[in-house]
Enzyme design. Structure first.
Site, short mmCIF file in Angstrom:
data_model
loop_
_atom_site.label_atom_id
_atom_site.label_comp_id
_atom_site.label_asym_id
_atom_site.label_seq_id
_atom_site.Cartn_x
_atom_site.Cartn_y
_atom_site.Cartn_z
N ASN A 9 0.86 -1.19 0.00
CA ASN A 9 0.00 0.00 0.00
C ASN A 9 0.89 1.23 0.00
O ASN A 9 1.50 1.57 1.01
CB ASN A 9 -0.91 -0.01 1.24
CG ASN A 9 -1.77 1.23 1.33
OD1 ASN A 9 -2.02 1.91 0.33
ND2 ASN A 9 -2.23 1.54 2.53
N LYS A 11 0.08 4.33 -0.33
CA LYS A 11 -0.54 5.53 0.23
C LYS A 11 -0.36 6.70 -0.76
O LYS A 11 -0.48 6.49 -1.96
CB LYS A 11 0.02 5.82 1.62
CG LYS A 11 -0.12 4.59 2.55
CD LYS A 11 0.20 4.86 3.98
CE LYS A 11 0.03 3.58 4.80
NZ LYS A 11 0.22 3.81 6.24
N HIS A 95 -9.47 1.65 5.29
CA HIS A 95 -8.18 1.86 5.95
C HIS A 95 -8.35 2.87 7.08
O HIS A 95 -9.13 3.83 6.97
CB HIS A 95 -7.15 2.36 4.93
CG HIS A 95 -5.74 2.30 5.43
ND1 HIS A 95 -5.21 3.26 6.28
CD2 HIS A 95 -4.75 1.40 5.22
CE1 HIS A 95 -3.96 2.95 6.56
NE2 HIS A 95 -3.66 1.83 5.95
N GLU A 97 -6.65 5.26 8.00
CA GLU A 97 -6.39 6.64 7.62
C GLU A 97 -7.59 7.25 6.92
O GLU A 97 -7.87 8.44 7.09
CB GLU A 97 -5.13 6.70 6.74
CG GLU A 97 -3.87 6.38 7.52
CD GLU A 97 -2.68 5.98 6.67
OE1 GLU A 97 -1.63 5.70 7.24
OE2 GLU A 97 -2.81 5.93 5.42
N GLU A 167 -5.45 -4.43 10.75
CA GLU A 167 -4.39 -3.45 10.94
C GLU A 167 -4.62 -2.68 12.24
O GLU A 167 -5.40 -1.72 12.26
CB GLU A 167 -4.35 -2.46 9.78
CG GLU A 167 -3.86 -3.03 8.48
CD GLU A 167 -3.43 -1.93 7.52
OE1 GLU A 167 -2.29 -1.96 7.06
OE2 GLU A 167 -4.22 -1.02 7.27
N GLY A 173 2.70 2.56 10.63
CA GLY A 173 3.64 3.65 10.44
C GLY A 173 4.33 4.12 11.71
O GLY A 173 4.96 5.17 11.73
N SER A 213 3.48 -2.27 10.11
CA SER A 213 4.94 -2.38 10.19
C SER A 213 5.43 -3.78 9.82
O SER A 213 6.35 -4.31 10.43
CB SER A 213 5.43 -1.98 11.59
OG SER A 213 5.09 -0.64 11.88
#
Length: 251
Positions: A9, A11, A95, A97, A167, A173, A213
């Site tokens: 991914n 991003k 996701h 985010e 996740e 991140g 990660s």
């Protein structure tokens, strides 16, 4: 036997030129499609290059998001119909985010999943808890609720072809990684939830990724767990050599 699926991914990174350089770096080095499914989820501006490359390779292409309507007055959104017509295979939805920064709801994600299937693509549906939720020991309840909402109204056949990515938000991140046992525990919860909602065969079919990660140093340990079928990988998927190490983890 579920086929492993490793998805990068990117991003909001890489332009079309950088995408081509990445593709040049992995050309001829990806695992056979019947061994591991290698996927790159890229920004919309990079998808054309990826789709063209994938025609002559074993790489699958994912969009990072789409809207739940096929067309209309939705300025700035990406049409699932157009993605399908381009030749995109998967769409990542839900996701953390997108949920956090853009306030996407469980209802939005469910609508998107239905739109993706309607347009003959497959969803990669993300779920996961915050650090506060985990510290309160409520991670299972949180994730089960996300899964139930995301799958509402989908058929057993559709869910069998869905990819679910667990996740934990606290591991995305941050450099922190859930231990292999923690990841396995939650992926098992997800599989049991699918079994309760549908049946044992559907639960056995659905592929569940861990994301947060993931890197070449820990991918083998994670993939050895019985309910982890793949990884949704951020930073470690940006470099061709790192991505190749991930998708070729069995070698």
């Amino acid at each position: 036997m579920r086929k492993p699926i490793i998805a990068g991914n990117w991003k909001m990174n890489k332009n079309p030129q950088e995408t081509q350089a990445f593709l040049d770096g992995v050309k001829g080095k990806l695992p056979a499609a019947d061994k591991v499914e290698a996927v790159i989820a890229a920004p919309a501006i990079d998808l054309n290059a990826l789709v063209w490359f994938s025609k002559d390779s074993d790489l699958k292409v994912a969009a990072e998001n789409c809207y739940f309507e096929d067309e209309g007055a939705f300025t700035g959104e990406t049409s699932p119909k157009a993605l399908s017509e381009m030749g995109v295979d998967y769409v990542v939805i839900g996701h953390s985010e997108r949920r956090g920064y853009f306030h996407e709801t469980d209802e939005d994600i469910n609508k998107k999943a239905k739109a993706i299937f309607r347009n003959n693509m497959l969803p990669i549906i993300c779920c996961g808890e915050s650090l506060e939720t985990r510290e309160a020991n409520k991670q299972s309840d949180w994730v089960v609720a996300q899964i139930k909402a995301a799958l509402e109204g989908l058929t057993a056949e559709q869910v069998s072809n869905t990819v679910i990515a667990y996740e934990p938000i606290w591991a995305i991140g941050t450099g922190k990684t859930a231990s292999a046992d923690q990841a396995q525990e939650m992926c098992h919860v997800i599989r049991e939830t699918v079994k309760d909602l549908y049946n044992e065969q559907t639960a056995e079919n659905v592929r569940i990724q861990y994301g947060g990660s993931v890197k070449p140093a820990n991918v083998k340990e994670l993939m050895a767990k019985p309910d982890i079928d793949g990884g949704l990988v951020g930073g470690a998927s940006m470099d061709p050599e790192s991505f190749l190490a991930l998708v070729n983890y069995q070698d």
